[in-house]
Enzyme design. Structure first.
Site, PDB file in Angstrom:
ATOM      1  N   ASP A  13      -0.100   4.796   5.659  1.00  0.00           N
ATOM      2  CA  ASP A  13      -1.042   4.390   4.614  1.00  0.00           C
ATOM      3  C   ASP A  13      -0.514   4.651   3.212  1.00  0.00           C
ATOM      4  OD1 ASP A  13      -2.910   3.756   6.655  1.00  0.00           O
ATOM      5  OD2 ASP A  13      -3.408   5.874   6.799  1.00  0.00           O
ATOM      6  N   GLY A  15       0.894   2.436   1.383  1.00  0.00           N
ATOM      7  CA  GLY A  15       0.846   1.194   0.598  1.00  0.00           C
ATOM      8  C   GLY A  15       2.040   0.308   0.917  1.00  0.00           C
ATOM      9  N   GLY A  17       2.136  -2.331   2.717  1.00  0.00           N
ATOM     10  CA  GLY A  17       1.815  -3.762   2.669  1.00  0.00           C
ATOM     11  C   GLY A  17       2.198  -4.359   1.333  1.00  0.00           C
ATOM     12  N   LYS A  18       1.883  -3.639   0.288  1.00  0.00           N
ATOM     13  CA  LYS A  18       2.192  -4.119  -1.059  1.00  0.00           C
ATOM     14  C   LYS A  18       3.709  -4.214  -1.259  1.00  0.00           C
ATOM     15  CE  LYS A  18       2.004  -2.763  -5.786  1.00  0.00           C
ATOM     16  NZ  LYS A  18       1.113  -2.892  -6.887  1.00  0.00           N
ATOM     17  N   HIS A  41      -2.327  -2.966   7.025  1.00  0.00           N
ATOM     18  CA  HIS A  41      -1.746  -3.243   5.714  1.00  0.00           C
ATOM     19  C   HIS A  41      -2.765  -4.016   4.899  1.00  0.00           C
ATOM     20  CE1 HIS A  41       2.067  -2.057   7.116  1.00  0.00           C
ATOM     21  NE2 HIS A  41       2.442  -3.167   7.696  1.00  0.00           N
ATOM     22  N   THR A  42      -3.012  -3.577   3.684  1.00  0.00           N
ATOM     23  CA  THR A  42      -3.836  -4.390   2.796  1.00  0.00           C
ATOM     24  C   THR A  42      -2.903  -5.065   1.811  1.00  0.00           C
ATOM     25  OG1 THR A  42      -5.540  -2.728   2.958  1.00  0.00           O
ATOM     26  CG2 THR A  42      -5.819  -4.353   1.222  1.00  0.00           C
ATOM     27  N   GLN A 223       2.785   2.818  10.442  1.00  0.00           N
ATOM     28  CA  GLN A 223       2.526   4.278  10.373  1.00  0.00           C
ATOM     29  C   GLN A 223       3.491   4.966   9.401  1.00  0.00           C
ATOM     30  OE1 GLN A 223       2.785   2.893  13.876  1.00  0.00           O
ATOM     31  NE2 GLN A 223       0.768   2.237  13.280  1.00  0.00           N
ATOM     32  N   THR A 238       1.869   9.163  16.490  1.00  0.00           N
ATOM     33  CA  THR A 238       1.702   7.933  17.256  1.00  0.00           C
ATOM     34  C   THR A 238       2.797   7.911  18.330  1.00  0.00           C
ATOM     35  OG1 THR A 238       1.251   5.564  17.075  1.00  0.00           O
ATOM     36  CG2 THR A 238       3.100   6.434  15.734  1.00  0.00           C
ATOM     37  N   LEU A 331       0.343   5.556  -8.296  1.00  0.00           N
ATOM     38  CA  LEU A 331       0.432   6.522  -9.394  1.00  0.00           C
ATOM     39  C   LEU A 331      -0.835   6.466 -10.253  1.00  0.00           C
ATOM     40  CD1 LEU A 331       2.263   8.609 -10.817  1.00  0.00           C
ATOM     41  CD2 LEU A 331       3.098   6.752 -12.259  1.00  0.00           C
ATOM     42  N   GLY A 412       4.161   1.779  -8.042  1.00  0.00           N
ATOM     43  CA  GLY A 412       2.924   0.999  -7.984  1.00  0.00           C
ATOM     44  C   GLY A 412       1.917   1.595  -8.946  1.00  0.00           C
TER      45      GLY A 412
END
Ligand code: IMP
Length: 427
Positions: A13, A15, A17-18, A41-42, A223, A238, A331, A412
């Site tokens: 988590d 980030g 995906g970005k 992923h967002t 993950q 996991t 950040l 980011g």
């Protein structure tokens, strides 16, 4: 520079995906090499927000071929619903490739995941309940079902029967559940077979040929490092290898082909599920990080546990992955704190320890040793270059870089595709 790995340097988590999406436009292939729909992923593109669980984030970049490698575990019902959800929003998914050697998460794997967790009671792992662990267990026990088995009905029947032999004993005699019918499972799986068929191929061959042609291939870890079955906080991990070596086994590409390994590092720390977490906060700072950072799982909707940045973990991630650089995310979430503590070492049984202890007991006893850095209050979401950041934010980034053992190549500063400061190009 044809092959890059992008992976989580903490507990997932971060980030990713970005970061993957940012590179997606300039790479030819985005490959998932482990995990399954336990990932989340967002990706924000323009005013559209996409939540992906199983599909590689490259699916949102038109020029890119998304690949589900042999090391991934695939729940066919999730795969098809994620694809149709994207199709309904006008995303072309026809380029997707799926390894015929990837293992299938069967309905009984999901059942076993849930009943095992219930049975463990307060010792539970806090899994996502998606059948990940039991599917990898079947793979290692050599009773797994692979994507290619969907295309040989009699083999599929034999394999499902073999897999259910022992499981039905466990389910009925130990867990007090009903027998699962092999015929029903086979029928359900065959129902997915034709829809998935156009995507299924020998992805190992495709990827190696692509690399020979100097195409750019991006391996996207699910993950994070501390959730790795070998290198994470076992048993609170996991069941796969998100660390860099996993990209080789999970995609069938040799280590000599990989030229860059980028760790995604959140400017603070989060974790979902059970297990040790030295910098975890139980006060209003933790609550504020959760609220401002939107720290709620994409996959399970669970609140994430939040804490300050842990440089011991970042250094460990640099080492076990051979990281070449970092992408520092979120950040902007730290804007507004007057002082920001950063964990620089642990105290274990009265002794200062600089590196992650290999012993589970020691890690459970580790207390963070903090250094406090001055914060900033200016909005940083519009910053386009490092020098646009307030001095204290610059110093925070520089301090993290120094403590973590690899250069920070991007930062980011907001959730959008363009809210990123690039320091060194990734390609
Ligand atoms: P599993 O992967 O569902 O077996 O869950 C094992 C552990 O990994 C649990 O603590 C989960 O919360 C955690 N986990 C699995 N996937 C993710 C992820 O994408 N991000 C963060 N934690 C995850």
């Amino acid at each position: 520079m044809p092959a890059l790995v992008l992976l989580g340097a903490q507990w997932g988590d971060e980030g990713k995906g970005k970061a993957t999406d940012l590179l997606g436009g300039s790479v030819d292939y985005v490959v998932r090499y482990q995990g399954g729909n336990n990932a989340g992923h967002t990706v924000v593109v323009g005013d559209q927000k996409y939540a992906l669980h199983l599909l590689p984030s490259g699916i949102l970049s038109p020029g890119c071929t998304p690949v589900i490698g042999n090391g991934v575990v695939v729940d066919p019902s999730v795969l098809l619903s994620e694809l149709s959800g994207l199709n309904e929003r006008g995303v072309d998914t026809s380029k997707l490739l799926i390894s015929g050697n990837a293992h299938i998460i069967t309905p009984y794997n999901v059942t076993v995941d849930k009943v095992t967790e219930r049975f463990l009671g307060k010792r539970k792992i806090g899994t996502t309940g998606r059948g990940i662990g039991p599917t990898y267990a079947d793979k290692i026990n050599r009773v797994g079902i692979r994507v290619q088995d969907l295309y040989d009905e009699s083999i599929l029947q034999q394999k499902v029967e073999a897999a259910l032999d022992v499981k039905n004993q466990l389910l009925t005699k130990l867990y007090n559940r009903r027998v699962i019918s092999a015929d029903q499972v086979v029928e359900e799986l065959l129902g997915y077979a034709e829809q998935i068929k156009p995507y299924v191929t020998d992805t190992v061959l495709v990827l190696n040929q692509a690399l020979e042609e100097n195409k750019v291939v991006l391996f996207e870890g699910g993950q994070g490092t501390l959730l790795d079955i070998d290198h994470g906080t076992y048993p609170f991990v996991t069941s796969s290898n998100p660390t860099a070596g996993g990209a080789c086994t999970g995609a069938g590409v040799g280590p000599t082909k990989i030229s860059r390994v980028i760790g995604i590092l959140k400017a603070y720390t989060t974790r979902v599920g059970a297990g040790p977490f030295p910098t975890e906060l139980f006060d209003e700072d933790g609550e504020a990080l959760r609220r401002i950072g939107g720290e709620r799982g994409v996959t399970t909707g669970r609140d994430r546990r939040c804490g300050w940045f842990d440089a011991v973990i970042a250094r460990y991630a640099t080492r076990v992955n051979g990281l070449t650089d970092f992408f520092l995310t979120k950040l902007d979430v730290l804007t507004g704190w007057e002082q920001i503590p950063v964990c620089v070492a642990y105290e274990i049984d009265g002794k200062r320890v600089e590196e992650l202890p290999y012993s589970q007991t020691d890690f459970h006893h580790a207390k963070p040793v903090y250094e406090t850095l001055p914060g900033w209050s200016e909005d940083i979401t519009k910053a386009k270059s490092f020098s646009d950041l307030p001095k204290n934010a610059q110093n925070y980034v520089k301090a993290l870089e120094e403590m973590s053992g690899a250069p920070i190549s991007a930062i980011g500063v907001g959730p959008g595709r363009d809210e990123t400061i690039e320091i060194n190009s990734f390609l």
